[in-house]
Enzyme design. Structure first.
Site, mmCIF file in Angstrom:
data_model
loop_
_atom_site.group_PDB
_atom_site.id
_atom_site.type_symbol
_atom_site.label_atom_id
_atom_site.label_comp_id
_atom_site.label_asym_id
_atom_site.label_seq_id
_atom_site.Cartn_x
_atom_site.Cartn_y
_atom_site.Cartn_z
ATOM 1 N N LYS A 45 99.597 78.093 46.113
ATOM 2 C CA LYS A 45 98.474 77.137 46.137
ATOM 3 C C LYS A 45 97.862 77.250 47.526
ATOM 4 O O LYS A 45 98.556 77.071 48.537
ATOM 5 C CB LYS A 45 99.017 75.737 45.886
ATOM 6 C CG LYS A 45 98.025 74.614 46.118
ATOM 7 C CD LYS A 45 98.657 73.278 45.727
ATOM 8 C CE LYS A 45 97.791 72.083 46.084
ATOM 9 N NZ LYS A 45 98.455 70.817 45.743
ATOM 10 N N ARG B 52 90.933 74.159 41.976
ATOM 11 C CA ARG B 52 90.746 72.714 41.883
ATOM 12 C C ARG B 52 89.254 72.436 41.794
ATOM 13 O O ARG B 52 88.456 73.028 42.528
ATOM 14 C CB ARG B 52 91.353 72.055 43.116
ATOM 15 C CG ARG B 52 92.861 71.879 43.042
ATOM 16 C CD ARG B 52 93.211 70.526 42.451
ATOM 17 N NE ARG B 52 92.733 69.498 43.334
ATOM 18 C CZ ARG B 52 93.416 69.052 44.397
ATOM 19 N NH1 ARG B 52 94.623 69.520 44.667
ATOM 20 N NH2 ARG B 52 92.903 68.133 45.169
ATOM 21 N N GLY C 271 86.547 71.987 44.782
ATOM 22 C CA GLY C 271 85.311 72.195 44.028
ATOM 23 C C GLY C 271 84.102 72.531 44.885
ATOM 24 O O GLY C 271 82.980 72.607 44.375
ATOM 25 N N ASP D 254 105.037 72.185 47.672
ATOM 26 C CA ASP D 254 103.709 71.970 48.262
ATOM 27 C C ASP D 254 103.834 72.021 49.778
ATOM 28 O O ASP D 254 104.759 72.652 50.319
ATOM 29 C CB ASP D 254 103.120 70.638 47.751
ATOM 30 C CG ASP D 254 101.597 70.620 47.758
ATOM 31 O OD1 ASP D 254 101.015 70.359 48.823
ATOM 32 O OD2 ASP D 254 100.973 70.866 46.705
ATOM 33 N N ASP D 255 102.966 71.360 50.471
ATOM 34 C CA ASP D 255 102.923 71.371 51.938
ATOM 35 C C ASP D 255 104.243 70.842 52.532
ATOM 36 O O ASP D 255 105.031 70.203 51.827
ATOM 37 C CB ASP D 255 101.757 70.463 52.367
ATOM 38 C CG ASP D 255 101.245 70.796 53.759
ATOM 39 O OD1 ASP D 255 101.881 71.606 54.454
ATOM 40 O OD2 ASP D 255 100.203 70.232 54.150
ATOM 41 N N ASP E 243 95.059 75.984 50.099
ATOM 42 C CA ASP E 243 94.202 74.815 50.357
ATOM 43 C C ASP E 243 92.962 75.215 51.177
ATOM 44 O O ASP E 243 92.593 76.380 51.228
ATOM 45 C CB ASP E 243 95.055 73.764 51.089
ATOM 46 C CG ASP E 243 94.652 72.351 50.715
ATOM 47 O OD1 ASP E 243 93.450 72.053 50.773
ATOM 48 O OD2 ASP E 243 95.536 71.536 50.383
ATOM 49 N N ASP F 299 91.718 64.885 45.494
ATOM 50 C CA ASP F 299 93.068 64.569 45.027
ATOM 51 C C ASP F 299 93.073 63.446 43.993
ATOM 52 O O ASP F 299 92.367 62.444 44.142
ATOM 53 C CB ASP F 299 93.943 64.121 46.204
ATOM 54 C CG ASP F 299 94.324 65.293 47.086
ATOM 55 O OD1 ASP F 299 93.698 66.361 46.962
ATOM 56 O OD2 ASP F 299 95.244 65.136 47.895
HETATM 57 C C1 GAL Z 1 95.604 68.338 49.880
HETATM 58 C C2 GAL Z 1 95.790 68.801 48.449
HETATM 59 C C3 GAL Z 1 97.017 68.123 47.907
HETATM 60 C C4 GAL Z 1 98.213 68.524 48.757
HETATM 61 C C5 GAL Z 1 97.956 68.221 50.227
HETATM 62 C C6 GAL Z 1 99.042 68.766 51.126
HETATM 63 O O1 GAL Z 1 94.464 68.897 50.406
HETATM 64 O O2 GAL Z 1 94.661 68.480 47.693
HETATM 65 O O3 GAL Z 1 97.212 68.456 46.554
HETATM 66 O O4 GAL Z 1 98.459 69.883 48.570
HETATM 67 O O5 GAL Z 1 96.721 68.768 50.644
HETATM 68 O O6 GAL Z 1 98.843 68.457 52.461
#
Ligand code: GAL
Length: 658
Positions: free
Chosen positions: A407, A468, A451, A322-323, A409, A472
């Site tokens: 993924k 999504r 969403g 992820d990030d 964002d 979260d």
């Molecule tokens: C949010 C996302 C999380 C994660 C996070 C990373 O916006 O919904 O699942 O990816 O960013 O910073």
């Protein structure tokens, strides 16, 4: 005179007796006001419980009357009290707080040592508070329950006012959510071979092909395949199929897995076309466990754990970063700082990820796939370099590195997009779609914009493989159930290659790093989570540290009949067919004509749920099978009824009897 003395004596005596009775009384019982209990132990589906205030922090007011003392809660709610057998009575008043102006309906219930001793009428907003006065002599456990009034828990601000316990001896205490000892339903794996991977797999012509035959059973195991199209080759010892297919079309291959105890076969339909992710992606993502504490070694360890724990043998495939792998601007942390991009504008990693290509090679060598994260704005949600105006270069770089999943964002794109039109919401995804189409690699495209603009209505059209549908998730009942049970209606938009994504799983050791904790969902809630996400055809992305999975968590993630519901080739997401108070039934049509049925109890007391055939959409004699236990429960002719634990589920499949 004598008379006078006798009278005086009697008066004094009466006074003394009265006083002493008064004193005995006052000394006999202590008072515990309900607003004085440990509020962290009060369980409720929304908001925060408050002493002497309502959920929305106003003075407690019921039916126009203000109360100084009390507990402001929200349905569905539960306080479990350990009365220690010392309580004489509970007294107070209950009602809906006026702060929601005419909204909200609840029922207050008291259960003493499993026996219901009080049930309020249906309490509506504006009604006068109702009196409660119950004898609790000898009672050990008291459940103080607020049920939603049958119309959902919207605005159900439930107050217990002027409420107190009279007790003598040990102080009664609040116990918190009833913990349910972990229990394992998934049967032990058979040593005989069984193939568990998806029955259908999509690939684009000319792009690298990789499919691992997931199979349980004792090793060594030898894999083979009949009718494997030209261009593909199978490694007989690992079951990994690789290669390239150039022409469009479908081929049905017979997969075989053999060990000393037998041979298993399964048909796999390979579809060469423009669609991938024909079943929801199964994998792991670093966010819910490690968040910014992620690094290369943790990702490698995750890949190792996916193999060593046996998860890979049940079809788990993606290992997603992820990030926080990118360079961060304005940071003092030398491991994160540096040039965000090279001279050609290609994105750089931070020092925690010294060699992405070597990392994906490592993941692929195990028969797994690799995923990455970015954002369409200039920076990601955690403030790292993102893809804005470098979309083509980023897609190219991810493909060179060997990633199979992105993924994408929304964060910081808010600074760029102008307005609320759907086209504006779509723009960054359209841009990345076209960038991904330019690389010769199948990369699952996962939208993560929570969403907005009803993404489910246009996610497929803009080339998303999943999107999504919510903010979260976190590891609480209100978060998980609030998200999961809100998915009704989205089933219209999901199907093979394009899935609704209600966010990642919160079972096992989670914590958004570096410190982890066991999921705060109790045992039954975790079964509900996995059952519901499977019925919803959600991508299943494990959010826990897989190196620290206990037997219970493994049981949740390795049930092949439950996973098969999620991976069914028809790709028909479940919809809700029944709702009565906290009881719900969700039904999913399966490719073989059977139905997968989730019978959920969102309330706080065990309840009987009956699935009538007319509601499920079947007729006549049916075999009901418990999916978690993998056991037929018998034949039923017009309905199936079962007790379901609080916050629990019964997940069954229903098929026509022969
Ligand atoms: C949010 C996302 C999380 C994660 C996070 C990373 O916006 O919904 O699942 O990816 O960013 O910073």
């Amino acid at each position: 005179m004598t008379k006078f003395y006798v009278f005086r004596f009697t008066a004094i005596l009466v006074l003394m007796v009265t006083l002493s009775i008064g004193t005995i009384k006052a000394q006999t019982y202590d008072t515990l006001w309900l607003n004085k209990i440990d509020l962290s132990k009060v369980n409720q589906d929304y908001g925060t419980p408050r002493a002497n205030l309502s959920v929305d922090k106003h003075p407690l007011t019921v039916g126009g009357v203000a109360f100084k003392k009390g507990l402001g809660t929200h349905a569905a709610g539960l306080v479990e009290m350990d009365l220690k057998g010392t309580v004489e009575r509970f007294k107070g008043l209950v009602g809906i707080d006026d702060e929601k102006n005419g909204k909200g309906t609840v029922v207050f219930v008291l259960v003493a040592d499993k026996k219901e001793i009080f049930r309020s009428p249906l309490m509506k907003s504006g009604m006068q508070a109702v009196n409660v006065d119950v004898n609790l002599k000898g009672v050990k456990k008291l459940s103080m329950i607020v049920e939603d009034g049958g119309d959902g828990n919207d605005s159900d601000h439930a107050d217990w006012v002027n409420a107190y316990f009279l007790y003598k001896g040990a102080l009664p205490v609040a116990l918190g959510i009833p913990q349910v000892e972990p229990y394992i339903l998934t049967p032990a794996e058979s040593p005989k071979p069984r193939i568990n991977s998806a029955k259908v797999f999509g690939v684009r012509p000319g792009n690298p092909f990789m499919y691992t035959i997931a199979a349980t059973g004792t090793r060594p195991m030898t894999f083979s395949a009949e009718n494997l199209p030209e261009g593909l080759k199978l490694d007989p010892s690992t079951g990994i199929i690789t290669g390239k297919l150039m022409s469009q079309g479908e081929t049905v291959v017979t997969l075989k897995a053999k060990n000393t105890l037998g041979i298993a076969t399964k048909k796999l339909k390979i579809v060469v076309g423009d669609k991938i992710a024909l079943t929801p992606p199964l994998g792991w993502n670093s966010w819910n466990c490690f968040a910014s504490a992620v690094d290369q070694n943790k990702v490698k360890a995750a890949a190792d754990a996916m193999v060593n724990s046996g998860l890979i043998n049940h079809g788990w495939t993606y290992v997603n970063i992820d990030d926080c792998w990118e360079i961060k601007a304005n940071t003092d942390d030398p491991t994160l700082s540096g040039e965000p991009r090279d001279a050609n504008g290609m994105i750089n990693t931070n020092k925690k990820f010294p060699d992405m290509k070597a990392l994906t090679d490592y993941i692929h060598s195990k028969g797994l796939k690799a995923g990455l994260y970015s954002s369409p704005g200039p920076t990601t949600c955690a403030g790292f370099t993102a893809s804005y105006q470098f979309e083509d270069k980023d897609a190219q770089r991810w493909a060179e590195w060997g990633f199979d999943y992105i993924k994408y964002d929304w964060c910081s794109y808010g600074r760029i997009y102008k307005g609320k039109e759907v086209a504006e919401y779509q723009k960054p995804y359209v841009v990345l779609r076209s960038a991904l189409d330019k690389v010769k690699r199948d990369i699952v495209f996962s939208f993560c914009q929570y969403g907005m603009g009803d993404v489910w209505k246009w996610g497929e059209k803009t080339g998303g493989n999943s999107w999504r549908t919510t903010g979260d998730i976190t590891d609480t009942w209100s978060s998980m159930s609030g998200i999961g049970f809100n998915q009704n209606g989205h089933e219209l938009y999901a199907g093979p290659g394009h899935w609704n994504d209600p966010d990642m799983l919160v079972v096992g050791m989670v914590g958004w790093g570096p410190k982890l904790h066991p999921s705060r969902l109790n045992t039954d809630e975790q079964y509900t989570h996995i059952s519901l996400w499977s019925l919803l055809d959600s991508p299943l992305l494990i959010g826990c540290d897989m190196t620290r999975m206990d037997a219970f968590t493994k049981n949740l993630l390795t049930n092949d009949e439950v996973i098969a519901i999620n991976q069914d080739p028809l790709g028909r997401q479940a919809s809700r067919v029944y709702k009565e108070g906290g009881l719900e039934i969700w039904v999913k049509d399966m490719e073989d004509g059977s139905k997968a049925v989730g019978m959920f109890n969102r309330s706080l007391a065990t309840a009987k749920i009956r699935a009538d055939w007319s509601v499920i959409g079947v007729k006549g004699k049916q075999v009901v099978r418990d999916a978690w236990r993998q056991k037929d429960l018998g034949q039923f002719t017009d309905s199936f009824a079962t007790d379901v634990a609080p916050h629990g589920v019964k997940l069954v499949t229903i098929r026509k009897a022969k």
